[in-house]
Every structure is written in structure tokens, then in C-alpha cells.
Design a protein around this motif. Structure first.
Motif, PDB file in Angstrom:
ATOM      1  N   THR A  23       0.837  -1.191   0.000  1.00  0.00           N
ATOM      2  CA  THR A  23       0.000   0.000   0.000  1.00  0.00           C
ATOM      3  C   THR A  23       0.877   1.247   0.000  1.00  0.00           C
ATOM      4  O   THR A  23       0.523   2.268  -0.585  1.00  0.00           O
ATOM      5  N   MET A  24       2.024   1.177   0.637  1.00  0.00           N
ATOM      6  CA  MET A  24       2.908   2.327   0.787  1.00  0.00           C
ATOM      7  C   MET A  24       3.950   2.425  -0.326  1.00  0.00           C
ATOM      8  O   MET A  24       4.969   3.080  -0.173  1.00  0.00           O
ATOM      9  N   SER A  25       3.684   1.810  -1.452  1.00  0.00           N
ATOM     10  CA  SER A  25       4.607   1.868  -2.585  1.00  0.00           C
ATOM     11  C   SER A  25       4.607   3.242  -3.225  1.00  0.00           C
ATOM     12  O   SER A  25       3.611   3.965  -3.187  1.00  0.00           O
ATOM     13  N   ILE A  26       5.722   3.566  -3.847  1.00  0.00           N
ATOM     14  CA  ILE A  26       5.818   4.785  -4.645  1.00  0.00           C
ATOM     15  C   ILE A  26       5.107   4.562  -5.976  1.00  0.00           C
ATOM     16  O   ILE A  26       4.337   5.389  -6.437  1.00  0.00           O
ATOM     17  N   GLY A  27       5.369   3.419  -6.609  1.00  0.00           N
ATOM     18  CA  GLY A  27       4.711   3.069  -7.862  1.00  0.00           C
ATOM     19  C   GLY A  27       3.271   2.645  -7.617  1.00  0.00           C
ATOM     20  O   GLY A  27       2.947   2.050  -6.595  1.00  0.00           O
ATOM     21  N   SER A  28       2.411   2.939  -8.567  1.00  0.00           N
ATOM     22  CA  SER A  28       0.993   2.630  -8.412  1.00  0.00           C
ATOM     23  C   SER A  28       0.663   1.208  -8.858  1.00  0.00           C
ATOM     24  O   SER A  28       1.419   0.582  -9.605  1.00  0.00           O
ATOM     25  N   ILE A  29      -0.493   0.741  -8.437  1.00  0.00           N
ATOM     26  CA  ILE A  29      -1.003  -0.554  -8.888  1.00  0.00           C
ATOM     27  C   ILE A  29      -1.109  -0.540 -10.416  1.00  0.00           C
ATOM     28  O   ILE A  29      -0.739  -1.502 -11.090  1.00  0.00           O
ATOM     29  N   GLU A  30      -1.585   0.573 -10.944  1.00  0.00           N
ATOM     30  CA  GLU A  30      -1.762   0.689 -12.388  1.00  0.00           C
ATOM     31  C   GLU A  30      -0.430   0.600 -13.133  1.00  0.00           C
ATOM     32  O   GLU A  30      -0.351  -0.045 -14.181  1.00  0.00           O
ATOM     33  N   ASP A  31       0.615   1.231 -12.596  1.00  0.00           N
ATOM     34  CA  ASP A  31       1.937   1.183 -13.235  1.00  0.00           C
ATOM     35  C   ASP A  31       2.478  -0.247 -13.256  1.00  0.00           C
ATOM     36  O   ASP A  31       3.015  -0.700 -14.271  1.00  0.00           O
ATOM     37  N   VAL A  32       2.349  -0.947 -12.140  1.00  0.00           N
ATOM     38  CA  VAL A  32       2.848  -2.323 -12.073  1.00  0.00           C
ATOM     39  C   VAL A  32       2.034  -3.217 -13.002  1.00  0.00           C
ATOM     40  O   VAL A  32       2.589  -4.029 -13.749  1.00  0.00           O
ATOM     41  N   ALA A  33       0.713  -3.046 -13.006  1.00  0.00           N
ATOM     42  CA  ALA A  33      -0.143  -3.865 -13.868  1.00  0.00           C
ATOM     43  C   ALA A  33       0.160  -3.629 -15.349  1.00  0.00           C
ATOM     44  O   ALA A  33       0.159  -4.572 -16.149  1.00  0.00           O
ATOM     45  N   ALA A  34       0.436  -2.378 -15.715  1.00  0.00           N
ATOM     46  CA  ALA A  34       0.733  -2.061 -17.118  1.00  0.00           C
ATOM     47  C   ALA A  34       2.060  -2.656 -17.571  1.00  0.00           C
ATOM     48  O   ALA A  34       2.217  -2.987 -18.750  1.00  0.00           O
ATOM     49  N   ALA A  35       2.996  -2.808 -16.658  1.00  0.00           N
ATOM     50  CA  ALA A  35       4.333  -3.291 -17.016  1.00  0.00           C
ATOM     51  C   ALA A  35       4.469  -4.806 -16.970  1.00  0.00           C
ATOM     52  O   ALA A  35       5.425  -5.354 -17.518  1.00  0.00           O
ATOM     53  N   THR A  36       3.543  -5.476 -16.317  1.00  0.00           N
ATOM     54  CA  THR A  36       3.654  -6.927 -16.135  1.00  0.00           C
ATOM     55  C   THR A  36       2.512  -7.652 -16.837  1.00  0.00           C
ATOM     56  O   THR A  36       1.501  -7.047 -17.184  1.00  0.00           O
ATOM     57  N   SER A  37       2.690  -8.951 -17.012  1.00  0.00           N
ATOM     58  CA  SER A  37       1.640  -9.734 -17.675  1.00  0.00           C
ATOM     59  C   SER A  37       0.982 -10.739 -16.743  1.00  0.00           C
ATOM     60  O   SER A  37      -0.008 -11.347 -17.109  1.00  0.00           O
ATOM     61  N   LYS A  38       1.525 -10.894 -15.551  1.00  0.00           N
ATOM     62  CA  LYS A  38       0.961 -11.856 -14.603  1.00  0.00           C
ATOM     63  C   LYS A  38       0.315 -11.132 -13.436  1.00  0.00           C
ATOM     64  O   LYS A  38       0.706 -10.011 -13.094  1.00  0.00           O
ATOM     65  N   PRO A  39      -0.651 -11.776 -12.791  1.00  0.00           N
ATOM     66  CA  PRO A  39      -1.258 -11.152 -11.611  1.00  0.00           C
ATOM     67  C   PRO A  39      -0.236 -11.012 -10.485  1.00  0.00           C
ATOM     68  O   PRO A  39       0.724 -11.781 -10.403  1.00  0.00           O
ATOM     69  N   PHE A  40      -0.432 -10.026  -9.637  1.00  0.00           N
ATOM     70  CA  PHE A  40       0.433  -9.860  -8.476  1.00  0.00           C
ATOM     71  C   PHE A  40      -0.442  -9.635  -7.258  1.00  0.00           C
ATOM     72  O   PHE A  40      -1.635  -9.378  -7.356  1.00  0.00           O
ATOM     73  N   TRP A  41       0.172  -9.771  -6.098  1.00  0.00           N
ATOM     74  CA  TRP A  41      -0.553  -9.597  -4.844  1.00  0.00           C
ATOM     75  C   TRP A  41      -0.468  -8.144  -4.400  1.00  0.00           C
ATOM     76  O   TRP A  41       0.426  -7.411  -4.809  1.00  0.00           O
ATOM     77  N   PHE A  42      -1.391  -7.755  -3.538  1.00  0.00           N
ATOM     78  CA  PHE A  42      -1.404  -6.394  -3.012  1.00  0.00           C
ATOM     79  C   PHE A  42      -1.576  -6.453  -1.502  1.00  0.00           C
ATOM     80  O   PHE A  42      -2.525  -7.054  -1.006  1.00  0.00           O
TER      81      PHE A  42
END
Length: 146
Positions: free
Chosen positions: A112-131
Motif C-alpha cells: 500500500t505504501m509503494s511509490i509506484g501505483s497498482i496501475e503502473d505495475v499492472a501495465a508493465a507486467t503480464s501476470k497477476p500480483f498480490w497487493f
């Protein structure tokens, strides 16, 4: 030993490299625990008691350490855990960490305290990730994150 990443042989080598590279306040943030640091000290002590029994001259060519974590196949039973403010340590750090996890076939968890957003990580990756969701008083904000 050389001081480059290619010459790092253990976690302590990596820690020394990071300490030399990262601004002091950022280093102190990731190197410390919360409040009295008693949990950090206990965990460090407990892990120091774990020893691995080395097996030499064993054929490991056919070993398979793949596993399943939370229904997700992974190449080994580990995950990149959430690290708040990962983007402070390295430009675009959360995206880079997620890409590395994807490359090596292990789960990635975004804080939750990441600098990068969920959207940025999702756009750069092809697999699901945890939050890792911190439930805060502002439930509207928390709901928006979900």
C-alpha cells in the motif's frame, strides 16, 4: 573481493553495496524495524539459528523446487514481499521488482505504501500480483484502492 554486484556472494555483500548507494535516510528506513526493533532483533536471532546441511557431489540436474502459493504456480517456494517506498531505493523500483519476480517465476506483492501505483505495475507486467492492503480509517480511500 570487488565491490560490484557481479562480485556479490552473499546477502551481506548486497547490503554493503546498497548502503553505499542509497541515501542515508532511505537506508535507515529499510534497515530498521518498528518502535523498539524487538521483533527485528528476535527474527534476526531466530534465523541465525537455522543452518543448512550441505550436500556435496550430488547430482542436482533434475531437481524441481517449483511449488504453488495461494493457487499460483511458482518456480520456487518464495515470493517478493511488499516493501513500502521501494521506489525510493531505485527509480521505478516496484515495477522493476515485479518484472524480476515475473522473469524468475515467483509471486510479487505490492505494498500500500509503494511509490509506484497498482496501475503502473499492472501495465508493465503480464501476470497477476498480490497487493498488501493497509486498512485505514478512511474506508473510502481503502475501497478505492481495491
Amino acid at each position: 573481493r570487488g565491490r560490484g554486484l557481479a562480485n556479490a556472494c552473499c546477502v551481506e555483500d548486497l547490503r554493503a553495496l546498497a548502503k553505499a548507494r542509497v541515501p542515508k535516510p532511505f537506508w535507515e528506513y529499510v534497515e530498521s524495524g518498528s518502535w523498539t526493533q524487538s521483533t527485528l532483533e528476535r527474527n534476526t536471532s531466530d534465523f541465525a539459528d537455522i543452518l543448512f546441511r550441505q550436500k556435496i557431489l550430488k547430482d542436482i540436474g533434475e531437481r524441481d523446487v517449483s511449488s504453488e502459493l495461494a493457487g499460483q504456480h511458482c518456480s520456487m517456494p518464495v515470493a517478493l514481499s511488499p516493501c513500502g517506498f521501494g521506489g525510493m531505493m531505485f527509480a521505478n523500483g516496484e515495477v522493476e521488482a515485479a518484472l524480476a519476480a515475473e522473469k524468475f517465476g515467483v509471486p510479487f506483492a505490492l505494498s500500500t505504501m509503494s511509490i509506484g501505483s497498482i496501475e503502473d505495475v499492472a501495465a508493465a507486467t503480464s501476470k497477476p500480483f498480490w497487493f498488501q492492503l493497509y486498512v485505514m480509517r478512511d474506508r473510502g480511500f481503502v475501497s478505492d484502492l481495491i
